[in-house]
Each structure stands twice: as structure tokens, then as C-alpha cells.
Design a protein around this motif. Structure first.
Motif, short mmCIF file in Angstrom:
data_model
loop_
_atom_site.label_atom_id
_atom_site.label_comp_id
_atom_site.label_asym_id
_atom_site.label_seq_id
_atom_site.Cartn_x
_atom_site.Cartn_y
_atom_site.Cartn_z
N LEU A 115 -1.04 -24.27 27.09
CA LEU A 115 -0.23 -25.41 26.66
C LEU A 115 0.84 -24.92 25.69
N ARG A 116 2.04 -25.40 25.89
CA ARG A 116 3.15 -25.03 25.01
C ARG A 116 3.38 -26.15 24.00
N TRP A 117 3.43 -25.76 22.73
CA TRP A 117 3.61 -26.70 21.63
C TRP A 117 4.88 -26.38 20.87
N MET A 118 5.57 -27.42 20.47
CA MET A 118 6.74 -27.30 19.61
C MET A 118 6.38 -27.87 18.24
N SER A 119 6.54 -27.06 17.20
CA SER A 119 6.11 -27.44 15.86
C SER A 119 7.29 -27.44 14.92
N LEU A 120 7.34 -28.47 14.07
CA LEU A 120 8.34 -28.57 13.01
C LEU A 120 7.63 -28.34 11.68
N MET A 121 8.08 -27.32 10.93
CA MET A 121 7.39 -26.89 9.72
C MET A 121 8.33 -26.96 8.52
N LEU A 122 7.75 -27.23 7.38
CA LEU A 122 8.48 -27.26 6.12
C LEU A 122 8.41 -25.89 5.47
N LEU A 123 9.56 -25.28 5.22
CA LEU A 123 9.62 -24.01 4.50
C LEU A 123 9.74 -24.31 3.02
N ALA A 134 5.24 -21.71 5.57
CA ALA A 134 5.64 -22.57 6.67
C ALA A 134 4.52 -23.57 6.91
N LEU A 135 4.76 -24.83 6.54
CA LEU A 135 3.73 -25.87 6.56
C LEU A 135 4.01 -26.84 7.69
N PRO A 136 3.26 -26.80 8.79
CA PRO A 136 3.51 -27.72 9.91
C PRO A 136 3.16 -29.15 9.53
N PHE A 137 3.98 -30.08 10.00
CA PHE A 137 3.68 -31.50 9.79
C PHE A 137 3.92 -32.33 11.05
N LEU A 138 4.68 -31.85 12.01
CA LEU A 138 4.96 -32.61 13.23
C LEU A 138 4.95 -31.65 14.40
N PRO A 309 27.22 -17.25 2.78
CA PRO A 309 26.52 -16.35 3.72
C PRO A 309 25.19 -15.83 3.17
N GLU A 310 25.11 -15.55 1.87
CA GLU A 310 23.85 -15.07 1.31
C GLU A 310 22.75 -16.12 1.45
N GLN A 311 23.10 -17.39 1.26
CA GLN A 311 22.11 -18.45 1.40
C GLN A 311 21.68 -18.62 2.85
N VAL A 312 22.62 -18.46 3.77
CA VAL A 312 22.28 -18.55 5.19
C VAL A 312 21.29 -17.47 5.59
N VAL A 313 21.52 -16.24 5.14
CA VAL A 313 20.60 -15.14 5.46
C VAL A 313 19.25 -15.36 4.80
N ALA A 314 19.24 -15.83 3.55
CA ALA A 314 17.97 -16.05 2.86
C ALA A 314 17.14 -17.13 3.55
N TRP A 315 17.77 -18.18 4.04
CA TRP A 315 17.03 -19.21 4.75
C TRP A 315 16.51 -18.70 6.09
N PHE A 316 17.33 -17.91 6.78
CA PHE A 316 16.93 -17.48 8.12
C PHE A 316 15.75 -16.50 8.07
N VAL A 317 15.72 -15.60 7.10
CA VAL A 317 14.64 -14.61 7.08
C VAL A 317 13.30 -15.26 6.76
N HIS A 318 13.29 -16.48 6.22
CA HIS A 318 12.03 -17.17 5.98
C HIS A 318 11.43 -17.75 7.25
N ARG A 319 12.18 -17.69 8.35
CA ARG A 319 11.68 -18.26 9.60
C ARG A 319 10.44 -17.53 10.10
N TRP A 320 10.30 -16.24 9.76
CA TRP A 320 9.15 -15.48 10.26
C TRP A 320 7.83 -16.01 9.69
N ARG A 321 7.89 -16.81 8.63
CA ARG A 321 6.66 -17.41 8.11
C ARG A 321 5.99 -18.31 9.14
N GLY A 322 6.79 -18.88 10.04
CA GLY A 322 6.20 -19.68 11.10
C GLY A 322 5.31 -18.87 12.01
N GLU A 323 5.71 -17.64 12.33
CA GLU A 323 4.86 -16.77 13.14
C GLU A 323 3.57 -16.43 12.42
#
Length: 433
Positions: A115-123, A134-138, A309-323
Motif C-alpha cells: 500500500l502506498r501512503w502519502m504523509s504530511l509531516m510537521l518539521l 518530522a511529526l506526521p499528522f495527516l 537562499p540560505e533559508q531555502v537550503v536549511a529548510w530543504f535539508v530537514h526533509r530527510w527527517r521524514g525518511e
């Protein structure tokens, strides 16, 4: 969310899901809670398969509690990602055969049935853990195309399900600034245009050969025809990368995919991303390269042109917390061990286990600091900061001590000292996966 009788059963299942090691089946939850001989065990199964309650309403309540605890002000950063719950069975009608993102790589393709799930998480920053979690809520189920065709339903691809989840969060938080971080799968013009129209900042990867243009020139009065959507063609990011006149700026990223500080070089400008037949989306592209050449150059995009740009990079690298959250779900909360085959139970059980990560984090934040510091450390293992397994162990320790091992239901009836859980017992009961 529940009527009184259903809530009593649901509360027992919730506490049992936290305490139970191994499989998260209803029977294992009843055993850990001492209800193995309850003749009305079917009522607990019906909470997931037949009872009338809304997981979406529970997701909204959970999001409000997470924001109050960890992000009371400022922009709300969300991460969106999909994962596969490996399940087999003829009665599981929504399953399909997809690419397994965990076991696959660029050179090795692995298929998985599930089953494939799509999760929305709060960083959100967790103060007592000194990290961003990364805290899933939906979480929503994405049925396979074959299952939708057999049931006569329209198939919704991943991007459409992700768009619906993001717009649902926008409706729940009308007055907050929302930032959505996703991988390259969300780098689609239709999706980005929907996020821009909803006043939601999207940050994803960008192809190095994407067609970028200047903004459309101002339209002069009495001009006949459709207004222009783009200006002159700009060089691709591959050309910018090879150009020796490109202005690079050194940036220090504090948490580079969990490896500590990393110094990188960035170059950024604004442009319009356009493709024939699709909407034109104004973006800020951020080109990243490593001075030590430990990883290949990559590019990011942000739909908010004013972001740094520094803020964009800082937000993006936190995405790996979802994994990391997906791994913790499988290792500590028993995802992929359920045995439900009812469509309603399947659509409820896995999202509840995803939300259990956020619930455990919330409960751990309410535990006194001296108890949270009791991480799984030893003379041969010095852990600098607690992890999710430690938070789960602390919550289990409190539940075992306060609920299951109390000697009387009323404080006035207590005539002997509180039972102290011995350390070996606490390790065996609380640190079991």
C-alpha cells in the motif's frame, strides 16, 4: 471524535499500541492491556472497521496540539513524502506493485507489493532532543490504478493526493505562513502553480536542464492578443554551473542530512519556469555545489521569490527527517505488522500508527525533564541526546508506573509506598521494539 463507549475502547487501543512490542494487531494490544479473556473483544475490532469517527478531525486536533507545543509562532514548515507499506493478501484491494524507495537506488530497481501512503509531516524543533523532528499528522492512502479501475473509481496520482493534503492544511491554518518541502517528485508545474495560488511556499528540487525565462515584459495599452507569460530565454543551470563568471557564495549549513556542519557554495536568481501547455511559475532557483566535490551539484526551487537562499537550503535539508520517521515507524511502532483486510480498517490503522509518532513526542514533552534524561545510556554507550526510541521508552515507563502498576484507584486509599520499577524491568518493558 468518539462517543463515550467507543472512546473507552479507542483509548485502550491507543495505550496498548504504545506499550505493545512487536506486532500491532488488535489481539496483541488486548494482551498487553490484560484483556486477553474479554469476551467482547469484537468491539475493539469494530473501532477500526465500523465505528463512526473521523480520522481527518483527529488530524486537525493533533496539528493544533503540535503547533501549540513546538511552533507557537512563525512560519509552519511541512514535509510531504510517500512510502510503501509492504502487504500481501487477496483481500487487500488497494495494494499495488510499485517501486520501493527504501531498497532501490539509481543502479538497482526493486519492486514491492503493498500500500502506498502519502504523509504530511510537521518539521518542528524539539527542544529536549536538540533536533528537528518530522511529526506526521495527516496521512492518506493512494490506491493503485488497478484497484481504482476494478472499483470503477477515478485514479488519483500522487501529485493530486499531495495537492489535496497541502490545501487541507492551508484551510486549517488560514492565518499562518506555510512552507511545504518535498522531493523531486513534487517538482511539477501544475502542483507548484496550485501551491502558489493557495499562498503556500513550495520548495523542491529543480532539473539542471529546466527551461527558464525572464518575466514577461509589461503589456502596453491597446495590445491585441493574449498576454505574454514569459520573456526571453535564460541559460540553463548547467550553463550557469559551467560559467566561470557565476558569483558563488559560501554558506555553512548547521545540520547537513544529519552529518553536522557542512560548508557549501550557492548561487541564486529569480526566473520563470515554463513549459508548453502548462502554467508559468515564477521561482527562485538555488544552485548548490560542494567545494570538496563530495556530492554532485544540485538545484532547488522556491515559489517565494523573496526567500533567502540560505533559508531555502536549511529548510530543504530537514526533509530527510521524514525518511528517518518512516524507519522509526517500522522499527518501533510495528508498521507492516497489521493484519487487517477491511478497507475501512486499513484506511484507519496505518494513519493512526503514523500519528502515534507525534503523540509519543507530545507525551514525552510533558514528562519531567529529569525523567526524559533517562536515555538508554551505559558505561560503554554514551548517547549525547535522546532519540525517538528513548522518548518511547520514557512514555512507556510513565504508563507502566502510573497506570498498570498502581495499587489503588484512589489516592486516598493508598497505604503503602509507590511501587518503583526496577531498572532491569524498565529496560525489558520499555525498550522493546
Amino acid at each position: 471524535m468518539f462517543v463515550h463507549r467507543s472512546w473507552r475502547h479507542a483509548q485502550l487501543l491507543l495505550i496498548g499500541a504504545i506499550l505493545a512490542p512487536g506486532r500491532r494487531t488488535v489481539t496483541s494490544l488486548l494482551r498487553i492491556m490484560g484483556r486477553a479473556h474479554d469476551r467482547h473483544f469484537v468491539n475493539f475490532h469494530r473501532i477500526l472497521s465500523r465505528a463512526a469517527w473521523s480520522p481527518r478531525r483527529g488530524a486537525r486536533i493533533l496539528l493544533g496540539q503540535l503547533l501549540d507545543a513546538f511552533v507557537p509562532s512563525g512560519p509552519v514548515v511541512l514535509a510531504m513524502d510517500d512510502t510503501i507499506e509492504r502487504r500481501w493478501g487477496r483481500r487487500i484491494r488497494a495494494r499495488g506493485i510499485d517501486r520501493d524507495p527504501v531498497r532501490s537506488s539509481e543502479a538497482h530497481f526493486v519492486k514491492a507489493s503493498g500500500l502506498r501512503w502519502m504523509s504530511l509531516m510537521l518539521l518542528a524543533p524539539i527542544p529536549w532532543a536538540a533536533r528537528v523532528g518530522a511529526l506526521p499528522f495527516l496521512t492518506a492512502l493512494v490506491p493503485s490504478e488497478r484497484a481504482c479501475r476494478e472499483h470503477g473509481r477515478r485514479h488519483k496520482p500522487l501529485l493530486e493526493v499531495g495537492r489535496q493534503l497541502a490545501l487541507q492544511a492551508r484551510r486549517w491554518l488560514p492565518g499562518r505562513a506555510l512552507v511545504l518541502v518535498g522531493d523531486s517528485g513534487f517538482s511539477a508545474l501544475l502542483f507548484l502553480d496550485a501551491m502558489r495560488r493557495a499562498r503556500l511556499t513550495a520548495i523542491t528540487r529543480l532539473r539542471l536542464d529546466a527551461a527558464l525565462y525572464e518575466p514577461a515584459p509589461p503589456r502596453s495599452p491597446r495590445t491585441i492578443g493574449r498576454p505574454r507569460r514569459k520573456g526571453a530565454r535564460l541559460p540553463t543551470l548547467l550553463d550557469v554551473l559551467a560559467d566561470t563568471s557565476t558569483a558563488w557564495r559560501a554558506v555553512v549549513v548547521q545540520d547537513w542530512y544529519g552529518a553536522g556542519e557542512r560548508t557549501i557554495e550557492v548561487a541564486s536568481e529569480t526566473a520563470v519556469w515554463f513549459h508548453a501547455g502548462l502554467p508559468a511559475v515564477p521561482i527562485r532557483w538555488v544552485l548548490i555545489r560542494d567545494p570538496e566535490q563530495r556530492f554532485a551539484p544540485q538545484a532547488l526551487l522556491c515559489t517565494d521569490l523573496t526567500r533567502d537562499p540560505e533559508q531555502v537550503v536549511a529548510w530543504f535539508v530537514h526533509r530527510w527527517r521524514g525518511e528517518a520517521t518512516f524507519q522509526e515507524l517500522r522499527a518501533h511502532l510495528g508498521v507492516e505488522t497489521q493484519r487487517h483486510w477491511s478497507d475501512t480498517a486499513i484506511a484507519r490503522t496505518t494513519p493512526c500508527l503514523f500519528a502515534l509518532v507525534s503523540s509519543v513526542t507530545l507525551l514525552a514533552s510533558r514528562v519531567p525533564a529529569r525523567d526524559r534524561r533517562k536515555a538508554a545510556t551505559a558505561a560503554w554507550y554514551l548517547k549525547p541526546r535522546p532519540t525517538f526510541s528513548d522518548a518511547l521508552a520514557v512514555v512507556r515507563w510513565v504508563l507502566w508506573r502510573e497506570q498498570s502498576l498502581r495499587s489503588s484507584r484512589r489516592r486516598a486509599h493508598r497505604t503503602k509506598r509507590r511501587f518503583l520499577l526496577p531498572s532491569p524491568w524498565a529496560y525489558a518493558l520499555c525498550h522493546a521494539a
